[in-house]
Design an enzyme around this catalytic site. Structure first.
Site, PDB file in Angstrom:
ATOM      1  N   HIS A   1      11.849 -58.795  21.133  1.00  0.00           N
ATOM      2  CA  HIS A   1      12.230 -57.637  21.961  1.00  0.00           C
ATOM      3  C   HIS A   1      10.995 -56.921  22.503  1.00  0.00           C
ATOM      4  O   HIS A   1      10.877 -56.690  23.717  1.00  0.00           O
ATOM      5  CB  HIS A   1      13.070 -56.664  21.123  1.00  0.00           C
ATOM      6  CG  HIS A   1      13.518 -55.453  21.881  1.00  0.00           C
ATOM      7  ND1 HIS A   1      14.747 -55.375  22.486  1.00  0.00           N
ATOM      8  CD2 HIS A   1      12.893 -54.272  22.129  1.00  0.00           C
ATOM      9  CE1 HIS A   1      14.861 -54.202  23.076  1.00  0.00           C
ATOM     10  NE2 HIS A   1      13.746 -53.509  22.880  1.00  0.00           N
ATOM     11  N   GLU A   2      10.065 -56.581  21.610  1.00  0.00           N
ATOM     12  CA  GLU A   2       8.876 -55.847  22.029  1.00  0.00           C
ATOM     13  C   GLU A   2       7.955 -56.717  22.892  1.00  0.00           C
ATOM     14  O   GLU A   2       7.276 -56.200  23.787  1.00  0.00           O
ATOM     15  CB  GLU A   2       8.120 -55.320  20.811  1.00  0.00           C
ATOM     16  CG  GLU A   2       8.894 -54.316  19.977  1.00  0.00           C
ATOM     17  CD  GLU A   2       9.342 -53.095  20.765  1.00  0.00           C
ATOM     18  OE1 GLU A   2       8.663 -52.745  21.763  1.00  0.00           O
ATOM     19  OE2 GLU A   2      10.371 -52.490  20.401  1.00  0.00           O
TER      20      GLU A   2
ATOM     21  N   HIS B   1       8.891 -56.315  26.501  1.00  0.00           N
ATOM     22  CA  HIS B   1       8.272 -55.134  27.108  1.00  0.00           C
ATOM     23  C   HIS B   1       6.782 -55.392  27.368  1.00  0.00           C
ATOM     24  O   HIS B   1       6.262 -55.091  28.446  1.00  0.00           O
ATOM     25  CB  HIS B   1       8.398 -53.924  26.172  1.00  0.00           C
ATOM     26  CG  HIS B   1       9.810 -53.471  25.953  1.00  0.00           C
ATOM     27  ND1 HIS B   1      10.728 -53.351  26.972  1.00  0.00           N
ATOM     28  CD2 HIS B   1      10.449 -53.067  24.819  1.00  0.00           C
ATOM     29  CE1 HIS B   1      11.874 -52.908  26.480  1.00  0.00           C
ATOM     30  NE2 HIS B   1      11.735 -52.735  25.172  1.00  0.00           N
TER      31      HIS B   1
END
Length: 358
Positions: free
Chosen positions: A19-20, A23
């Site tokens: 997920h990170e 980003h």
């Protein structure tokens, strides 16, 4: 317990990293300065500075963050070192809030999108490696034990072989099912074999309104058949869609009924992953994909501090033609984060009460 803790940390670590990383990599491609990429919260356990970014692993393995410079406006409480980094990034046009709305939208969206892509990849890989279930084994051997159901709470595990129920010998799955079915809401004694050891437990089948009979939450072992890579791709996409759809419907029903009864937190997730690990790698992969889809959907909810809340502010900016006051947006996200922390405390409390006092 060790297996549960290790498998939970590994699974959650992978989900948070993916997920990170979504980003992070999109921010880098958009020329946004990333000051830290972290797995976990709290004190740093390990850290390494590489170029302008600090990569760290922190003590509490319940999340992570990608700290993009300029996400929030500076204030008087900002440390001098952070202020210097902020000013350097601003001079080069590398602040998050200096980028166009569409670039910022892409950076925020890529986190949940990576969770969805991970789930698709896991399902495709699972079908390609393990094949598809074609039938069930007729022997009274447990293939899957559903978390928080009577069998799991009594201590039964996958691959346990049921020998007798209430002293009556069991020769196949149908005989076992019939004895459980007939004893709804009544304590039964189950004698079983695990790793060449004979054990005995007491369990109370619960009444299932759906099947109108007593159940303890177990499934038989599956016989699987190999499939082609193309079939695995198709099946993986279909499975991802089904899970996505069921998760959305589950959230809608939960909000409609204003019920948090089935909401689980870290302890419940750890329990599910731990039990899946005892079954085998395939079950761990399936649950990882399901949790990844849940994580992606939750992050897209239009609530402050979540990705969905940030997306909402960017959409408002696109409609208005000008951004919301950064300080006001920052206060909203801070308030949202405080509410989320209170909600997490409530969820963990429910987890503890459900796990240890029910």
């Amino acid at each position: 317990m060790v297996l549960t803790i290790v498998s939970f940390i590994v699974v959650l670590g992978v989900l948070v990293f993916i997920h990170e990383f979504g980003h992070y990599i999109t921010a880098k491609k958009s020329d946004i300065m990333v000051s830290e990429f972290a797995l976990g919260f709290g004190p740093k356990l390990l850290s390494k500075q590489v170029g302008e970014t600090l990569y760290s692993i922190r003590a509490i393995p319940l999340g992570g963050f990608c700290n993009m410079v300029g996400e929030f406006p500076p204030d008087d409480s900002m440390p001098a070192e952070e202020r210097e980094i902020y000013d350097k990034a601003k001079a080069k046009g590398r602040l998050f809030n200096q980028k166009s709305p569409l670039k910022r939208l892409a950076v925020i969206l890529m986190g949940p999108i990576m969770n969805f892509l991970l789930a698709v990849l896991i399902f495709i890989s699972a079908f390609a490696i393990f094949g598809v279930p074609t039938s069930t084994n007729e022997a009274a051997i447990l293939g899957e034990v559903i978390p928080e159901q009577p069998a799991a709470e009594a201590g039964l595990r996958a691959n346990d072989k049921i020998l007798s129920i209430n002293g009556q010998e069991v020769n196949n799955w149908n005989e076992m099912s019939e004895l459980i079915r007939e004893n709804s809401e009544q304590k039964i004694s189950i004698r079983y074999q695990r790793n060449n050891q004979i054990k005995e437990i007491t369990v109370t089948p619960m009444y299932s309104e759906e099947s109108e009979r007593g159940v303890i939450g177990v499934y038989p072992k599956l016989i699987r058949e190999d499939v082609s890579l193309f079939s695995a791709l198709t099946l993986g996409l279909e499975q991802s869609y089904r899970v996505f759809k069921m998760t959305i419907l589950g959230f809608v029903q939960m909000f409609r009924e204003s019920s948090a009864e089935d909401v689980g937190g870290p302890i419940m997730i750890a329990s599910i992953i731990g039990q899946a690990a005892r079954v085998g790698i395939l079950n761990v992969l399936n649950w990882m994909a399901i949790i990844s889809i849940n994580l992606g959907i939750i992050n897209l909810l239009p609530f402050p501090a979540l990705d969905g809340g940030r997306i909402l502010f960017i959409v408002v900016e696109l409609i208005r033609g000008q951004p919301v006051d950064p300080r006001k947006e920052s206060y909203v996200h801070m308030l949202g984060f405080a509410i989320l922390m209170l909600l997490m405390v409530f969820i963990i409390y429910n987890d503890v009460m459900r796990t240890f006092f029910n």
